[in-house]
Design an enzyme around this catalytic site. Sequence first.
Site, PDB file in Angstrom:
ATOM      1  N   GLY A  62     -19.340  20.504  -9.597  1.00 26.78           N
ATOM      2  CA  GLY A  62     -17.947  20.881  -9.803  1.00 26.78           C
ATOM      3  C   GLY A  62     -17.402  21.799  -8.743  1.00 26.78           C
ATOM      4  N   PHE A 114     -12.209  14.919 -12.875  1.00 27.86           N
ATOM      5  CA  PHE A 114     -13.024  14.219 -11.865  1.00 27.86           C
ATOM      6  C   PHE A 114     -12.227  13.890 -10.602  1.00 27.86           C
ATOM      7  CE2 PHE A 114     -16.224  12.144 -15.091  1.00 27.86           C
ATOM      8  CZ  PHE A 114     -16.787  13.382 -15.311  1.00 27.86           C
ATOM      9  N   SER A 174     -17.912  15.535 -19.750  1.00 32.34           N
ATOM     10  CA  SER A 174     -16.665  16.203 -19.388  1.00 32.34           C
ATOM     11  C   SER A 174     -15.617  15.931 -20.459  1.00 32.34           C
ATOM     12  CB  SER A 174     -16.155  15.698 -18.040  1.00 32.34           C
ATOM     13  OG  SER A 174     -14.835  16.169 -17.806  1.00 32.34           O
ATOM     14  N   ASN A 245     -22.305  21.340 -20.423  1.00 34.74           N
ATOM     15  CA  ASN A 245     -21.002  21.271 -19.773  1.00 34.74           C
ATOM     16  C   ASN A 245     -20.075  22.300 -20.432  1.00 34.74           C
ATOM     17  OD1 ASN A 245     -18.752  20.209 -18.252  1.00 34.74           O
ATOM     18  ND2 ASN A 245     -19.736  18.197 -18.294  1.00 34.74           N
TER      19      ASN A 245
END
Length: 344
Positions: A62, A114, A174, A245
């Site tokens: 990330g 993303f 995510s 996450n």
Amino acid sequence: MSYALLRPFLFNLDPEHAHELTLQLLEKAHKARALGFIYSQQSLPTECMGLQFSNPVGLAAGLDKNGQYIDALAELGFGFIEVGTVTPRPQQGNEKPRLFRIKEADAIINRMGFNNLGVDRLIQNVQRAKYKGNIGINIGKNAVTPVENAADDYIYCLDRVYPHASYITVNISSPNTKNLRDLQSGEALTELLDSIKNRHSQLATEYGFYVPMVLKVAPDLTPEQVDYIANQLIEFDIDGLIATNTTLSRTGVEDLPFGDEAGGLSGRPVGHLSTQIIEQFYERLEGKVPIIGVGGIDSGDKAVRKLNAGATMIQLYSGMIYQGPKLVQQCVEAITSHRDAMML
């Protein structure tokens, strides 16, 4: 210039602009060969997934989505670098603003979606990197790909990154890609892992070497989901688990500025939740699958807590935004002391 002096300036900027500026400054310092005078390489040899790591403190996916800053980031002392999440085709991600600091809680909410330049561009950057340590590549699906066709996107990325990755992370957790987390449950998870693992085995045969594959999960799991995922990890011989996450929970930030923004919450408030999930998986996996702990680590003590919960290694991201790059060294030193104490 120390991060403590730079942070007030960066925190007055838009978070996404500050993110890019920080990476650009880091790259300039790397090219000027200045980082080696500030940050030392930390040695604490660790074996995980059949790989040898110089230390067990890694960079979470990330921060460097496209693998553009691998060499500069490595100089901060990380034992491994994970890049991505990357998708088959480039995509812009969600609309801005999509990144929010919650300073009072040392937290971040993001709904990036993303955003990346596509898997082929990432591979070019990985190939150019001079870093000799382990590079994990985190793969996902494009937003326009229906969730029932997600396996196609993961396999597309898997095919391309396989010869360039030390390990490959399948990101199904995510909260910022519609319906992605549905892949963590029931038949959807089984079918996905079956498809990906079959192709993974074929690639290992074709290339003549094995690249470990890990799964990254959310902290917002029920005990039943943890049980099911743990069983699937063992069933399909998945090599590792990254836990966790970001969370959809707003506990600890609900009354703070930006606390009601949509997206995944990271930083200090997710720490306890992440550690609980690690403990649950550790109990169910019985040592058969190693765990990489991530979430809410902003001190050496927090790093050790993840290990005590069952993690073999850890990753940093949001904690480093608030504490600065010295956090890497602090975590390695704390883990070293912890290991030494365990041997007494």
